[in-house]
Scaffold this active site. Structure first.
Site, PDB file in Angstrom:
ATOM      1  N   ASP A  78      40.551  46.338  31.025  1.00 18.55           N
ATOM      2  CA  ASP A  78      40.145  46.762  32.367  1.00 18.55           C
ATOM      3  C   ASP A  78      41.267  46.578  33.385  1.00 18.55           C
ATOM      4  O   ASP A  78      42.278  45.929  33.115  1.00 18.55           O
ATOM      5  CB  ASP A  78      38.898  46.010  32.818  1.00 18.55           C
ATOM      6  CG  ASP A  78      39.089  44.496  32.817  1.00 18.55           C
ATOM      7  OD1 ASP A  78      39.757  43.977  31.904  1.00 18.55           O
ATOM      8  OD2 ASP A  78      38.576  43.822  33.733  1.00 18.55           O
ATOM      9  N   GLU A 145      38.136  41.333  32.068  1.00 14.53           N
ATOM     10  CA  GLU A 145      38.932  40.170  32.485  1.00 14.53           C
ATOM     11  C   GLU A 145      38.944  40.020  33.990  1.00 14.53           C
ATOM     12  O   GLU A 145      38.888  38.911  34.523  1.00 14.53           O
ATOM     13  CB  GLU A 145      40.367  40.327  31.952  1.00 14.53           C
ATOM     14  CG  GLU A 145      41.238  39.085  32.136  1.00 14.53           C
ATOM     15  CD  GLU A 145      42.034  39.080  33.427  1.00 14.53           C
ATOM     16  OE1 GLU A 145      42.691  38.061  33.716  1.00 14.53           O
ATOM     17  OE2 GLU A 145      42.000  40.096  34.163  1.00 14.53           O
TER      18      GLU A 145
END
Length: 481
Positions: A78, A145
């Site tokens: 991400d 994350e």
């Protein structure tokens, strides 16, 4: 393909060029995960996906190296999605538009996603690279994350056999990281009591601040747009009563707010005095923050009166709360020079559904200091009558200067790049802290290329440093086998 695919090393940049076209918001990494699986399938490499959506791709050892120790390489799928307010861009559908600015690659008014897209592109390149010897590899791609490290926290560790790990999510060329801060988020909720609107509406916007990563850039003492706008409004409150109809800013828990907006309702006879007081306080703020945020701009315009505004008590409560909340460096490390030990980011302010929600993110390399900062945030919130919710804190990563992996990386760095790397800890939260708890005894190192101003539209990656980074990764894997 864009010009990015022609940069060196092309094996990495061609993958990153493709990544620029793939939406990959935190908690919405399905398209990026599918791309990783497609690349693995193209190279005939087996993969597994755990219940959380993390992907593990296995690459067999080169011939004769089958008995070498398994090495894990890890990056997250991400990215932080930030854009300037005057940029028309939809992260859910639009491809990021790259620009070359001298020696740096950046994006057009948005985050670039080099954090951690370069790490992901490097691992995709390694899948097809047959030009170096290596032992068995496990390529771990984690999710989410940036909004809580939940991919690492929910990782099915039984999928991994390796007990040495290269985390490819650091952002300083020539530096090897051996430790990181832990952290935790807090959300304060204030009920908004409204009454019919009366008076003139003023729309106020504070823009042009640099913002940045709340871990990597917190020590630069850049302005927090939300808190500075609240400061200017609170300073003006005594010059003429007004009521807030809205205040907000910030978009991610780990990004320092760059822009903030407010609408106030002010009595016609007080309008000029309030505007003058806001401008006077902003002049002082510009003087204080000029070196850090030279692009700061305040715009005050006539607005359309909303049907309701917050009552005087709510207006005072919100302004005093935002002004009182801590933001910035809380303490520096006594052990490691120039390392921020403890900090907090006043990250987001959003008014909706009759409440104002204020999000803060605390960090520290010391568990007790982290809890003390979170208690401080909680205390200020409770004094203001806010309800308080706290996410579970994630652990830090304690440095191990006797690490065998560290010695290997240092030696390879010296041999391949001609310099000794600096060995440091970082104030940002890396997944290594969580992975170290999930896999007891694992030996870990983190390094990466030069990425500057992540989590802001100023994000940029130094092109030549990516070549050095890839050389270091490949040579380290060869040395380890």
């Amino acid at each position: 393909m864009t010009f990015v695919a022609e940069l060196e090393p092309t094996a990495v940049w061609q993958h990153f060029d493709k990544i620029l076209t793939i939406p990959r918001a935190s908690k919405d990494e399905e398209r990026m995960r599918a791309h990783v699986v497609a690349v693995a399938d193209r190279h005939g490499l087996p993969h597994q996906i755990d219940a959380s959506g993390n992907v593990v791709v296995r690459k067999p050892a080169t011939s004769g190296k089958e008995g070498a120790t398994v090495t894990i390489l890890q990056s997250h799928l991400d990215m932080v999605q930030e854009k300037n307010s005057d940029v028309a861009f939809d992260f859910a559908t639009d491809a990021i538009v790259p620009e070359l600015d001298g020696q740096y690659l950046t994006a057009t008014g948005t985050t670039l996603g080099s954090d951690n897209g370069i790490g992901v592109a490097t691992m995709l390149a390694l899948m097809g690279d047959t030009g170096f010897a290596h032992g068995p590899l496990e390529l771990l791609f984690t999710i989410d994350e940036e909004t809580g490290l939940t991919g690492a926290a929910e990782l099915d560790a039984s999928l991994l056999r390796g007990r040495q790990l290269l985390n490819l999510d650091s952002e300083e060329d020539g530096i090897v990281y051996v430790g990181c801060a832990g952290g935790g988020d807090t959300q304060l909720t204030v009920p908004l009591v409204t009454e019919p609107a009366a008076g003139s509406a003023l729309s106020i916007a504070l823009t042009g601040l640099k913002g940045g990563h709340s871990g990597c850039d917190i020590h630069l003492q850049r302005g927090n747009a939300v808190q500075l706008l609240a400061r200017a409004l609170w300073a003006a409150y005594g010059s003429g009563r007004f009521r807030l109809a809205r205040i907000g800013g910030g978009s991610a828990h780990n990004a320092i707010p760059r822009e903030a907006f407010a609408t106030i309702l002010v009595a016609t006879q007080d309008r000029r005095a309030v505007m003058a007081a806001v401008e006077q306080e902003m002049d002082a703020i510009r003087t204080e923050y000029g070196p850090a945020d030279p692009g700061m701009q305040l715009a005050v315009d006539d607005g359309t009166p909303p049907p309701v505004a917050w009552d005087p008590a709510t207006t005072e409560r919100v302004l005093t709360l935002i002004n009182a909340l801590p933001h910035g460096v809380g303490a520096m490390s006594y052990d490691i020079p120039d390392l921020v030990e403890t900090s907090v980011n006043l990250a987001t302010v959003v008014a909706e559904n009759g409440t104002l929600r204020i999000g803060l993110s605390s960090r520290s390399s010391i568990d007790s200091a982290l809890e003390a900062m979170r208690r401080r945030v909680r205390a200020v919130g409770l004094l203001a009558g806010a309800s308080v919710e706290e996410d579970a804190a994630y652990p830090g990563w304690k440095p191990d200067l006797e690490s065998r992996l560290l010695e290997v990386v240092k030696a390879v760095h010296k041999r391949e790049l001609g310099t000794d790397p600096e060995v440091k800890a970082i104030h940002a939260g890396l997944e290594c802290g969580i992975l170290g708890k999930k896999i007891p005894g694992i030996d870990m190192i983190s390094f990466g290329p030069q990425i500057e101003f992540p989590h802001s539209p100023d994000e940029r990656v130094h092109v030549a440093s990516v070549a050095r980074f890839y050389t270091l990764v490949a040579a380290t894997l060869s040395e380890l086998c």
